[in-house]
Design an enzyme around this catalytic site. Sequence first.
Site, PDB file in Angstrom:
ATOM      1  CG  HIS A 183     -22.907 -58.184  18.852  1.00 19.50           C
ATOM      2  ND1 HIS A 183     -22.963 -59.663  18.908  1.00 19.50           N
ATOM      3  CD2 HIS A 183     -21.713 -58.062  19.777  1.00 19.50           C
ATOM      4  CE1 HIS A 183     -22.090 -60.272  19.654  1.00 19.50           C
ATOM      5  NE2 HIS A 183     -21.289 -59.339  20.490  1.00 19.50           N
ATOM      6  CD  GLU A 195     -18.232 -56.232  18.356  1.00 18.31           C
ATOM      7  OE1 GLU A 195     -17.276 -57.063  18.744  1.00 18.31           O
ATOM      8  OE2 GLU A 195     -18.982 -55.777  19.008  1.00 18.31           O
ATOM      9  CG  HIS A 196     -18.843 -61.141  16.576  1.00 12.73           C
ATOM     10  ND1 HIS A 196     -18.250 -62.233  17.365  1.00 12.73           N
ATOM     11  CD2 HIS A 196     -19.106 -60.075  17.651  1.00 12.73           C
ATOM     12  CE1 HIS A 196     -18.539 -61.736  18.660  1.00 12.73           C
ATOM     13  NE2 HIS A 196     -18.987 -60.588  18.897  1.00 12.73           N
ATOM     14  CD  GLU A 222     -21.106 -62.516  22.573  1.00 10.50           C
ATOM     15  OE1 GLU A 222     -20.721 -61.319  23.241  1.00 10.50           O
ATOM     16  OE2 GLU A 222     -20.729 -62.803  21.398  1.00 10.50           O
TER      17      GLU A 222
END
Length: 431
Positions: free
Chosen positions: A47, A50-51, A127
């Site tokens: 993840h 991906e950022h 998040e």
Amino acid sequence: MNVESTRLANGLTVVTDTMPGIESVAIGVWVRSGSRNEGEAEHGVAHLLEHMAFKGTRKRTARRIAEEIENVGGEMNASTSTETTAYYARVLKDDVPLAVDILADILTESLFDEEELAREQNVILQEIGAASDTPDDIVYDHFAETAFRGQTIGRPILGTPETVLSFTPAQLRRYLETHYTADRLIVVAAGAVDHDDLVEQVEQRFRSLAPMPANTPDLTPAVYTGGDFRHERELMDAQVLIGFEGRPYHARDFYASQVLANILGGGMSSRLFQEVRELRGLCYSIYAFHWGFSDSGIFGIHAATGSKDLPILVPVILDELRKATGDIDQSEIERSRAQIRAALLMSQESPAARAGQVARQMLLYGRPISNDELMDRLENITPGRLTDLAGRLFFDTTPTFASIGPLEGLMDFDAVSGTLSTGTTATAAAG
């Protein structure tokens, strides 16, 4: 479907789904790698990567990436799931070369600057905090962790604050080099796209990708465990999830499981909605779902209710599951088929939805699947097959239970397991 597919010399696959009469294109790169592919010390790295892909390359700053795509009225985004990661853009047809160039740039030339990494780590910490503060989100993380205890397939995709803060640019590069190889990537475009032109552009811009890594870690097979998770919190409502071992994508019962989920909790006419919400007023939200993975799955029911209705909620749900093992009407199957068909056809009016659907089919089955073939798979589902499946799903495996909120009066896990194993009437036992 006007689908064409080409496999390049380095192993990367390019697929197009041409849609006459529209002016835009949805294009993306789907990677056969997600949170499940992380090592023990890599929780959350998929993840984070991906950022970080959008945070600067050798020729573009993070700001320039955003400005170039928005200067032509386009948009970009990305997402990480358990078994895949996707990077995608939506542009007008004349701007496809720009979208291809940016996608290739962020996936082959990212810098992973330390200052950008520190900023993005802080974003992901926020998040994680936001997810923890949202009970109807975080309960799903606990649900998956309980269903697959101690396994990467059950871990939260975001990672933990400790793991996220531990990652370095070198770890991101190592994960990228191991998992983002040409044999694991599929470029898919749907809309006003020319297949041959796109193949030429992708071949030119993605030629630096290695065909495959020297040593790819084996994926550990999923082992469904089931179990109980409860977190007492001072909330207005309780979030409750009940689950069972589902079916993987390639299993014979995969589509039957989707139909069964629809019949039980797929809409306002479903059994659970009618019995639990409409007739009894025991909750404000209830639905059923079936998640498929490459080698396992989860069949689940989610309900949200106030504390006063909690004692009777689970027994009523269990009784509806028991009823499904004895009687399913043909009309319910027909309604479910109609819902699935309508959802399929409606989604295909969107280039983005069509690109995503084709990408998933290529990743899972190695080929696009036509609407007619999909519907044919549903035609062989009979009431007898569904009642048999329900019996095996609900009574042959340990259930998974996850709940958050004011839980006083919630049915005990041993009582849930006992009711399922014996097939007794739960509402009678609950008084």
